[in-house]
Design an enzyme around this catalytic site. Structure first.
Site, short mmCIF file in Angstrom:
data_model
loop_
_atom_site.label_atom_id
_atom_site.label_comp_id
_atom_site.label_asym_id
_atom_site.label_seq_id
_atom_site.Cartn_x
_atom_site.Cartn_y
_atom_site.Cartn_z
N HIS A 1 -32.75 -1.00 -46.14
CA HIS A 1 -32.08 -1.83 -44.78
C HIS A 1 -30.52 -1.28 -44.72
O HIS A 1 -30.26 -1.29 -45.90
CB HIS A 1 -32.43 -3.23 -44.95
N ASP B 1 -40.74 -5.39 -42.83
CA ASP B 1 -42.07 -4.64 -42.60
C ASP B 1 -43.13 -4.39 -43.73
O ASP B 1 -44.27 -4.01 -43.79
CB ASP B 1 -41.67 -3.30 -41.92
N1 ACO Z 1 -37.26 5.09 -49.59
C1 ACO Z 1 -36.65 5.98 -50.28
N2 ACO Z 1 -35.41 6.19 -50.13
C2 ACO Z 1 -34.59 5.34 -49.30
C3 ACO Z 1 -35.30 4.52 -48.34
C4 ACO Z 1 -36.68 4.49 -48.79
N3 ACO Z 1 -37.11 3.56 -47.71
N4 ACO Z 1 -34.36 3.93 -47.66
C5 ACO Z 1 -33.19 4.28 -47.92
N5 ACO Z 1 -33.25 5.27 -48.92
C6 ACO Z 1 -32.33 6.20 -49.75
C7 ACO Z 1 -31.82 7.35 -48.70
O1 ACO Z 1 -32.52 8.49 -48.99
C8 ACO Z 1 -30.35 7.56 -48.82
O2 ACO Z 1 -30.61 8.38 -50.24
P1 ACO Z 1 -29.20 9.27 -50.50
O3 ACO Z 1 -27.71 8.33 -50.48
O4 ACO Z 1 -29.55 9.66 -51.91
O5 ACO Z 1 -29.21 10.46 -49.66
C9 ACO Z 1 -30.01 6.29 -49.15
O6 ACO Z 1 -31.19 5.40 -49.55
C10 ACO Z 1 -29.43 5.79 -47.91
O7 ACO Z 1 -30.47 5.80 -46.81
P2 ACO Z 1 -30.10 5.90 -45.32
O8 ACO Z 1 -31.53 6.27 -44.68
O9 ACO Z 1 -28.90 6.78 -44.91
O10 ACO Z 1 -29.95 4.58 -44.99
P3 ACO Z 1 -29.95 3.72 -43.54
O11 ACO Z 1 -28.99 2.47 -43.67
O12 ACO Z 1 -29.10 4.79 -42.47
O13 ACO Z 1 -31.17 3.43 -43.14
C11 ACO Z 1 -33.33 2.32 -42.98
C12 ACO Z 1 -32.02 2.38 -43.38
C13 ACO Z 1 -33.41 3.18 -41.60
C14 ACO Z 1 -33.91 0.92 -42.78
C15 ACO Z 1 -34.00 3.11 -44.11
O14 ACO Z 1 -33.76 2.43 -45.23
C16 ACO Z 1 -35.43 3.67 -43.91
O15 ACO Z 1 -35.75 4.49 -43.32
N6 ACO Z 1 -36.45 2.75 -44.70
C17 ACO Z 1 -37.63 3.26 -44.32
C18 ACO Z 1 -38.31 2.84 -42.92
C19 ACO Z 1 -38.29 1.07 -42.74
O16 ACO Z 1 -38.96 0.49 -43.62
N7 ACO Z 1 -37.62 0.68 -41.68
C20 ACO Z 1 -37.81 -0.69 -41.43
C21 ACO Z 1 -36.51 -1.42 -41.60
S1 ACO Z 1 -36.58 -2.95 -41.16
C22 ACO Z 1 -36.51 -3.00 -39.51
O17 ACO Z 1 -35.77 -2.37 -38.91
C23 ACO Z 1 -37.31 -4.07 -38.80
#
Ligand code: ACO
Length: 380
Positions: free
Chosen positions: A262, A316
């Site tokens: 998140h 989720d």
């Molecule tokens: N699984 C594995 N690695 C993850 C995940 C995940 N679900 N989420 C974040 N990371 C890692 C990324 O790979 C990144 O790693 P790095 O620093 O080594 O490159 C780091 O954590 C930061 O991730 P970002 O995607 O840049 O974080 P951001 O804040 O932009 O994104 C998000 C947040 C979109 C929710 C992300 O965690 C994600 O894609 N999660 C999976 C999809 C999901 O479950 N979405 C629902 C969110 S709740 C809602 O919207 C209702």
């Protein structure tokens, strides 16, 4: 005006507005609506009462709540021509697109909203909130070739939706669980879809366009659409012993595990804990699901691998398991999220419009300057 160069991808940490609707502490795992902790609302409130709290900024008196419930209920019946139009949509299309279309058509069947008249705005917000559950049910019935089930008087949102979706009286445990899930999904500060809603509202567009656009953002798998992907993911994993190798393989190429992570929470999302408890109560009454053991193992392995980075279960992660037990098709999980979240969008709209300024950010330009036009015959 000088152009700032400190571009922040995803606008992480950049305030886009002032708001008194909801509050998050991502380190401590706190979410409050109008100052009231989400745990308390999920346990003691109803979706209608919570929606009132979001829209009007205070808990209603009994007569205010009764009046609000009646007004929502009166908005549930849909125009016949709208239902006919939904029948023309391709059945294989995603119901979130059907909902987007449905909200836009609802706008075409509605009076023009006067943005200078609080009563006109309030009526439109209530119309949208009352009609969206019917639109989701109508999209579902239309794509399966079934007739629209007319709403019954005296039903609140959760019960009315389950009734209109299936044509059967739902079990009380299902109604209570869905009602609490709607409370949990109603509002969440400046998330991507609420930001969308504010951008559209800022141009003084109508509230139907505001919600239709926001629903488009909510659909994405990085936002609300993750809930259906979580179930696909659990199905793909198949067995508990497959969890560890599946996670290792996924993380080895920087793949995302749906239902985790998140932008704001760096601990387990408080809504995820409540949904897990709700799921357990429903499983006790309606029977368990083998997927739950898989989910628990996935949570354990993810905690071991990436928990220290603050990548934890989000809202989720458990919602899909609960909805599946309630007999809801997987691709309706995100439309159900939308049923709840339109209350947040409309609360933001009512808050924003009296002191609105059009969103018009800037960019850091990285392209060519003063280039010459090359005639077609001289291009490579
Ligand atoms: N699984 C594995 N690695 C993850 C995940 C995940 N679900 N989420 C974040 N990371 C890692 C990324 O790979 C990144 O790693 P790095 O620093 O080594 O490159 C780091 O954590 C930061 O991730 P970002 O995607 O840049 O974080 P951001 O804040 O932009 O994104 C998000 C947040 C979109 C929710 C992300 O965690 C994600 O894609 N999660 C999976 C999809 C999901 O479950 N979405 C629902 C969110 S709740 C809602 O919207 C209702």
């Amino acid at each position: 005006m000088t152009t700032p160069t400190n571009y922040v991808p995803g606008l992480a940490g950049i305030p886009a507005t002032e708001s008194s609707i909801s509050y998050i502490d991502g380190q401590a795992g706190i979410l409050e609506y109008r100052g009231i902790p989400i745990e308390e609302l999920a346990e003691k409130s109803t979706f209608e009462e919570t929606a009132y709290l979001l829209l009007y900024g205070k808990l209603p008196s009994q007569s205010e709540l009764d009046g609000f419930r009646e007004r929502l209920s009166a908005r549930r019946a849909l125009p016949d021509r709208l239902i006919e139009t939904l029948r023309l949509l391709p059945g294989a299309g995603h119901p979130m697109l059907g909902l987007q279309v449905g909200v836009a058509i609802l706008g075409m069947h509605s009076q023009r909203v006067n943005l200078r008249d609080p009563e006109s705005m309030e009526n439109a917000a209530i119309k949208i909130l009352g009609s969206v559950p019917s639109l989701v049910a109508a999209v579902e019935r239309a794509r399966t070739g079934l007739d629209f089930v007319q709403p019954k008087d005296g039903m609140d949102t959760a019960e009315a939706f389950l009734w209109m979706m299936s044509g059967e009286d739902p079990a009380p445990v299902a109604v209570r669980a869905l009602d609490a899930a709607l409370i949990l999904h109603a509002e969440h500060t400046m998330n991507a879809s609420t930001f969308t809603s504010r951008v559209v509202a800022s141009s003084e567009s109508d509230p139907y366009s505001v919600c239709a656009a926001a629903i488009g953002t909510l659909k994405g798998p990085l936002h609300g659409g993750a809930n259906e992907r979580v179930l696909d993911q659990l199905e793909a994993i198949g067995e508990v012993e497959n969890v560890r190798p599946w996670v290792e393989e996924r993380l080895s190429h920087k793949g995302k595990v749906m239902g985790f992570g998140h932008r704001v929470y760096k601990t387990k999302d408080p809504r995820s804990n409540i949904l897990q408890d709700l799921g357990n109560r429903v499983f006790e009454e309606l029977g368990g699901t083998p997927m739950y053991e898989l989910a628990l193992e996935l949570e354990r392995v993810m905690d071991e691998k990436v928990g220290h980075k603050g990548i934890c279960p989000n809202v989720d992660f458990f919602s899909g398991l609960l909805y599946q037990k309630l007999g809801i098709p997987t691709d309706l999980f995100t439309p159900i999220f939308a049923i709840a979240r339109v209350s947040g969008y409309m609360a933001h709209w009512l808050e924003q419009m009296p002191d609105n300024r059009i969103f018009r950010p800037t960019q850091v330009y990285t392209g060519a300057r003063e280039a010459s036009y090359v005639p077609m015959s001289e291009r490579d």
